[in-house]
Design an enzyme around this catalytic site. Structure first.
Site, PDB file in Angstrom:
ATOM      1  N   SER A 134       6.749   2.634  13.248  1.00 58.77           N
ATOM      2  CA  SER A 134       5.309   2.727  13.530  1.00 58.77           C
ATOM      3  C   SER A 134       5.053   3.364  14.888  1.00 58.77           C
ATOM      4  O   SER A 134       5.861   3.248  15.821  1.00 58.77           O
ATOM      5  CB  SER A 134       4.751   1.306  13.502  1.00 58.77           C
ATOM      6  OG  SER A 134       3.562   1.214  14.228  1.00 58.77           O
TER       7      SER A 134
ATOM      8  N   LYS B 171       9.724  -3.275  15.512  1.00 66.12           N
ATOM      9  CA  LYS B 171      10.006  -1.972  14.900  1.00 66.12           C
ATOM     10  C   LYS B 171      11.032  -1.222  15.763  1.00 66.12           C
ATOM     11  O   LYS B 171      11.990  -0.641  15.260  1.00 66.12           O
ATOM     12  CB  LYS B 171       8.723  -1.140  14.787  1.00 66.12           C
ATOM     13  CG  LYS B 171       7.706  -1.669  13.789  1.00 66.12           C
ATOM     14  CD  LYS B 171       8.167  -1.456  12.370  1.00 66.12           C
ATOM     15  CE  LYS B 171       7.105  -1.841  11.361  1.00 66.12           C
ATOM     16  NZ  LYS B 171       7.626  -1.935   9.984  1.00 66.12           N
TER      17      LYS B 171
ATOM     18  N   ASP C 297      10.247  -7.133  -3.515  1.00 63.53           N
ATOM     19  CA  ASP C 297       9.022  -7.495  -2.790  1.00 63.53           C
ATOM     20  C   ASP C 297       8.733  -8.976  -3.017  1.00 63.53           C
ATOM     21  O   ASP C 297       8.894  -9.479  -4.122  1.00 63.53           O
ATOM     22  CB  ASP C 297       7.861  -6.629  -3.326  1.00 63.53           C
ATOM     23  CG  ASP C 297       6.686  -6.579  -2.372  1.00 63.53           C
ATOM     24  OD1 ASP C 297       6.111  -7.651  -2.083  1.00 63.53           O
ATOM     25  OD2 ASP C 297       6.347  -5.481  -1.912  1.00 63.53           O
TER      26      ASP C 297
ATOM     27  N   TYR D 164       4.832  -6.817  17.063  1.00 66.26           N
ATOM     28  CA  TYR D 164       4.960  -5.937  15.899  1.00 66.26           C
ATOM     29  C   TYR D 164       5.712  -4.655  16.282  1.00 66.26           C
ATOM     30  O   TYR D 164       6.736  -4.302  15.682  1.00 66.26           O
ATOM     31  CB  TYR D 164       3.558  -5.623  15.347  1.00 66.26           C
ATOM     32  CG  TYR D 164       3.537  -4.558  14.285  1.00 66.26           C
ATOM     33  CD1 TYR D 164       4.152  -4.757  13.050  1.00 66.26           C
ATOM     34  CD2 TYR D 164       2.896  -3.334  14.504  1.00 66.26           C
ATOM     35  CE1 TYR D 164       4.137  -3.768  12.068  1.00 66.26           C
ATOM     36  CE2 TYR D 164       2.870  -2.343  13.537  1.00 66.26           C
ATOM     37  CZ  TYR D 164       3.490  -2.560  12.328  1.00 66.26           C
ATOM     38  OH  TYR D 164       3.474  -1.574  11.359  1.00 66.26           O
TER      39      TYR D 164
ATOM     40  N   LEU E 105      -9.537   0.909   9.495  1.00 72.17           N
ATOM     41  CA  LEU E 105     -10.914   1.393   9.617  1.00 72.17           C
ATOM     42  C   LEU E 105     -11.488   1.963   8.312  1.00 72.17           C
ATOM     43  O   LEU E 105     -12.591   1.584   7.913  1.00 72.17           O
ATOM     44  CB  LEU E 105     -10.989   2.443  10.745  1.00 72.17           C
ATOM     45  CG  LEU E 105     -12.389   3.004  10.992  1.00 72.17           C
ATOM     46  CD1 LEU E 105     -13.338   1.911  11.481  1.00 72.17           C
ATOM     47  CD2 LEU E 105     -12.337   4.143  12.010  1.00 72.17           C
TER      48      LEU E 105
ATOM     49  N   TYR F  18       0.834  -1.223   0.000  1.00 75.57           N
ATOM     50  CA  TYR F  18       0.000   0.000   0.000  1.00 75.57           C
ATOM     51  C   TYR F  18       0.863   1.266   0.000  1.00 75.57           C
ATOM     52  O   TYR F  18       0.873   2.041  -0.961  1.00 75.57           O
ATOM     53  CB  TYR F  18      -0.930  -0.070   1.220  1.00 75.57           C
ATOM     54  CG  TYR F  18      -1.639   1.208   1.565  1.00 75.57           C
ATOM     55  CD1 TYR F  18      -2.201   2.019   0.575  1.00 75.57           C
ATOM     56  CD2 TYR F  18      -1.779   1.608   2.897  1.00 75.57           C
ATOM     57  CE1 TYR F  18      -2.873   3.193   0.908  1.00 75.57           C
ATOM     58  CE2 TYR F  18      -2.445   2.767   3.239  1.00 75.57           C
ATOM     59  CZ  TYR F  18      -2.982   3.567   2.235  1.00 75.57           C
ATOM     60  OH  TYR F  18      -3.631   4.725   2.577  1.00 75.57           O
ATOM     61  N   ILE F  19       1.603   1.475   1.075  1.00 73.80           N
ATOM     62  CA  ILE F  19       2.367   2.729   1.180  1.00 73.80           C
ATOM     63  C   ILE F  19       3.499   2.732   0.153  1.00 73.80           C
ATOM     64  O   ILE F  19       3.775   3.736  -0.506  1.00 73.80           O
ATOM     65  CB  ILE F  19       2.903   2.916   2.618  1.00 73.80           C
ATOM     66  CG1 ILE F  19       1.733   2.921   3.613  1.00 73.80           C
ATOM     67  CG2 ILE F  19       3.707   4.217   2.739  1.00 73.80           C
ATOM     68  CD1 ILE F  19       2.148   2.819   5.076  1.00 73.80           C
TER      69      ILE F  19
HETATM   70  N1  LIG Z   1      -0.378   1.067   6.920  1.00 74.32           N
HETATM   71  C1  LIG Z   1      -0.144   1.714   8.061  1.00 74.32           C
HETATM   72  O1  LIG Z   1      -1.025   2.423   8.575  1.00 74.32           O
HETATM   73  C2  LIG Z   1       1.208   1.623   8.732  1.00 74.32           C
HETATM   74  C3  LIG Z   1       1.389   2.263   9.964  1.00 74.32           C
HETATM   75  C4  LIG Z   1       2.642   2.192  10.577  1.00 74.32           C
HETATM   76  C5  LIG Z   1       3.675   1.522   9.957  1.00 74.32           C
HETATM   77  N2  LIG Z   1       3.462   0.880   8.780  1.00 74.32           N
HETATM   78  C6  LIG Z   1       4.593   0.166   8.160  1.00 74.32           C
HETATM   79  O2  LIG Z   1       4.725   0.610   6.822  1.00 74.32           O
HETATM   80  C7  LIG Z   1       5.190  -0.448   5.985  1.00 74.32           C
HETATM   81  C8  LIG Z   1       4.262  -0.611   4.809  1.00 74.32           C
HETATM   82  O3  LIG Z   1       2.943  -0.858   5.275  1.00 74.32           O
HETATM   83  P1  LIG Z   1       1.756  -1.173   4.254  1.00 74.32           P
HETATM   84  O4  LIG Z   1       0.485  -0.805   4.933  1.00 74.32           O
HETATM   85  O5  LIG Z   1       2.076  -0.613   2.924  1.00 74.32           O
HETATM   86  O6  LIG Z   1       1.846  -2.764   4.208  1.00 74.32           O
HETATM   87  P2  LIG Z   1       1.665  -3.763   2.970  1.00 74.32           P
HETATM   88  O7  LIG Z   1       1.424  -5.113   3.561  1.00 74.32           O
HETATM   89  O8  LIG Z   1       0.656  -3.233   2.011  1.00 74.32           O
HETATM   90  O9  LIG Z   1       3.091  -3.709   2.280  1.00 74.32           O
HETATM   91  C9  LIG Z   1       4.200  -4.452   2.742  1.00 74.32           C
HETATM   92  C10 LIG Z   1       4.923  -5.006   1.530  1.00 74.32           C
HETATM   93  O10 LIG Z   1       6.087  -5.717   1.954  1.00 74.32           O
HETATM   94  C11 LIG Z   1       6.185  -6.947   1.238  1.00 74.32           C
HETATM   95  N3  LIG Z   1       6.943  -7.879   2.088  1.00 74.32           N
HETATM   96  C12 LIG Z   1       6.627  -8.313   3.341  1.00 74.32           C
HETATM   97  N4  LIG Z   1       7.584  -9.118   3.825  1.00 74.32           N
HETATM   98  C13 LIG Z   1       8.557  -9.192   2.869  1.00 74.32           C
HETATM   99  C14 LIG Z   1       9.805  -9.863   2.782  1.00 74.32           C
HETATM  100  N5  LIG Z   1      10.229 -10.656   3.774  1.00 74.32           N
HETATM  101  N6  LIG Z   1      10.543  -9.719   1.666  1.00 74.32           N
HETATM  102  C15 LIG Z   1      10.105  -8.926   0.633  1.00 74.32           C
HETATM  103  N7  LIG Z   1       8.932  -8.267   0.677  1.00 74.32           N
HETATM  104  C16 LIG Z   1       8.156  -8.396   1.770  1.00 74.32           C
HETATM  105  C17 LIG Z   1       4.735  -7.338   0.998  1.00 74.32           C
HETATM  106  O11 LIG Z   1       4.543  -8.248  -0.073  1.00 74.32           O
HETATM  107  C18 LIG Z   1       4.080  -5.989   0.733  1.00 74.32           C
HETATM  108  O12 LIG Z   1       4.137  -5.647  -0.645  1.00 74.32           O
HETATM  109  C19 LIG Z   1       5.286  -1.677   6.883  1.00 74.32           C
HETATM  110  O13 LIG Z   1       6.607  -1.798   7.335  1.00 74.32           O
HETATM  111  C20 LIG Z   1       4.367  -1.320   8.048  1.00 74.32           C
HETATM  112  O14 LIG Z   1       4.732  -1.997   9.219  1.00 74.32           O
HETATM  113  C21 LIG Z   1       2.255   0.916   8.160  1.00 74.32           C
END
Ligand SMILES: NC(=O)c1ccc[n+]([C@@H]2O[C@H](COP(=O)([O-])OP(=O)(O)OC[C@H]3O[C@@H](n4cnc5c(N)ncnc54)[C@H](O)[C@@H]3O)[C@@H](O)[C@H]2O)c1
Length: 326
Positions: free
Chosen positions: A117, A145, A31, A141, A188, A11-12
């Site tokens: 996070s 981090k 990825d 989790y 949410l 996503y991000i």
């Molecule tokens: N979405 C939020 O609100 C939020 C808040 C705080 C922190 N984060 C952090 O931001 C980052 C991105 O979050 P997101 O919501 O986009 O998550 P997401 O699950 O959409 O994206 C994570 C990506 O990492 C890839 N991935 C996971 N493990 C892997 C590995 N071992 N090797 C290669 N690729 C791998 C997944 O396939 C996925 O494309 C994460 O580290 C998450 O912990 C997100």
């Protein structure tokens, strides 16, 4: 710049890659597609499928590319899952992270931006939460981090790798072409919008007796495009020799009820809601102070109204009703 984005199919990451590519950077996405989507990777970026758990794979990646900056987003991010399966989170957060940092040391890559996070804080002692607040994660989790942040500190001391660690609060919203598609979805705003589309019966509201204005939990929703912008500023700060840890939040908190009400207005239908009991470990209010990112990086989040955030998520959902191809 030649930039590696781990997790760039998520996503991000996908929003970040879109922005980096549009700004003329050359981007390699690494990825394993465990939660990401091939179709989410911006067309001009190179997708390399592989797992950070595999040191050989990372070695090949670095031997074939010279990265000016690494942006490390890859991680599973389900709090509940981390409580049931801490091994998965320690492996991903620490073993995979160590593999990445070790390759950076071997190949002389000197800059990293890390997706940390708000969960590093646990139950906050006061709100808004500043970076000086004490860190007491209440799940694996958040624990992982925080541990990786510490690892970054020591790799800087020993190997001169500069780092920017971004503690995101609740990422939300979408660009015209990239949005939120987690499976399972636990966030949410997409859950509320899926309810509006008839894909779920009702939005569950976990507790209405919190000490907040309307009794429901208050969270800090930060637009994903603003998060992406922060990464560009983070990279510039690294180039100028800076390292540090920064909260990234909207600056405003919005309650669960407010989110449902605004989403009902945006979509134009009454969204069904059901009150259920409180969830264990849900603090009443989690709102960031992002003053440090504003003053030290010059980050100014531009899409801070809840309506704008929800509208962008809704527009993306309408434009991509079945998600990404691939
Ligand atoms: N979405 C939020 O609100 C939020 C808040 C705080 C922190 N984060 C952090 O931001 C980052 C991105 O979050 P997101 O919501 O986009 O998550 P997401 O699950 O959409 O994206 C994570 C990506 O990492 C890839 N991935 C996971 N493990 C892997 C590995 N071992 N090797 C290669 N690729 C791998 C997944 O396939 C996925 O494309 C994460 O580290 C998450 O912990 C997100």
């Amino acid at each position: 710049m030649n930039i590696l984005v781990t997790g760039g199919a998520g996503y991000i990451g996908s929003v970040l890659v879109e922005l980096l590519a549009k700004r003329g950077h050359s981007v390699v996405v690494f990825d394993n597609l465990s939660t990401g989507h091939r179709g989410a990777v911006y067309s001009s970026a190179q997708l390399r499928t592989g797992d950070l758990a595999d040191p050989g794979e990372i070695d090949r990646l670095f031997s074939e590319n010279m990265f000016n900056c690494v942006m490390h987003l890859a991680s599973p991010s389900l709090v509940e899952e981390s409580l049931r399966s801490p091994e998965k989170y320690y492996r991903n957060g620490l073993v995979c992270g160590l593999n990445l940092l070790s390759a950076m040391v071997r190949y002389g890559a000197k800059r990293i931006v890390f997706s940390s996070s708000a969960s590093v804080y646990g139950e906050p002692e006061s709100v808004p939460i500043t970076e000086e607040a004490s860190t007491h994660p209440v799940n694996p989790y958040g624990e992982c981090k925080l541990a990786f942040e510490r690892m970054l500190h020591w790799f800087k001391v020993a190997h001169g790798i500069s780092y920017i660690s971004f503690r995101y609060f609740n990422a939300a919203g979408a660009t015209e072409t990239h949005g939120e598609l987690h499976r399972p979805e636990t966030h949410l705003i997409p859950l509320v919008l899926r309810t509006a589309r008839g894909q779920r019966e009702a939005v569950e509201i976990f507790g209405t007796d919190y000490p907040t204005e309307d009794g429901t939990c208050v969270r800090d929703y930060v637009h994903v495009a603003d998060l992406a912008e922060a990464h560009i500023l983070g990279m510039e700060a690294l180039i100028s020799g800076k390292s540090g840890t920064f909260n990234l939040g909207n600056g405003n908190g919005y309650s669960v009820k407010e989110v449902v009400t605004v989403a009902s207005e945006v979509v134009g239908v009454e969204i069904a809601r059901r009150t259920v009991g409180r969830r264990a470990g849900d603090p009443a209010r989690l709102v960031a102070s992002s003053e440090r990112a504003r003053s030290e990086l010059g980050w100014i989040p531009k899409r801070t109204s809840l309506r704008e955030i929800v509208e962008s998520a809704w527009n993306w959902m309408k434009a991509f009703p079945s998600g990404y191809a691939g």
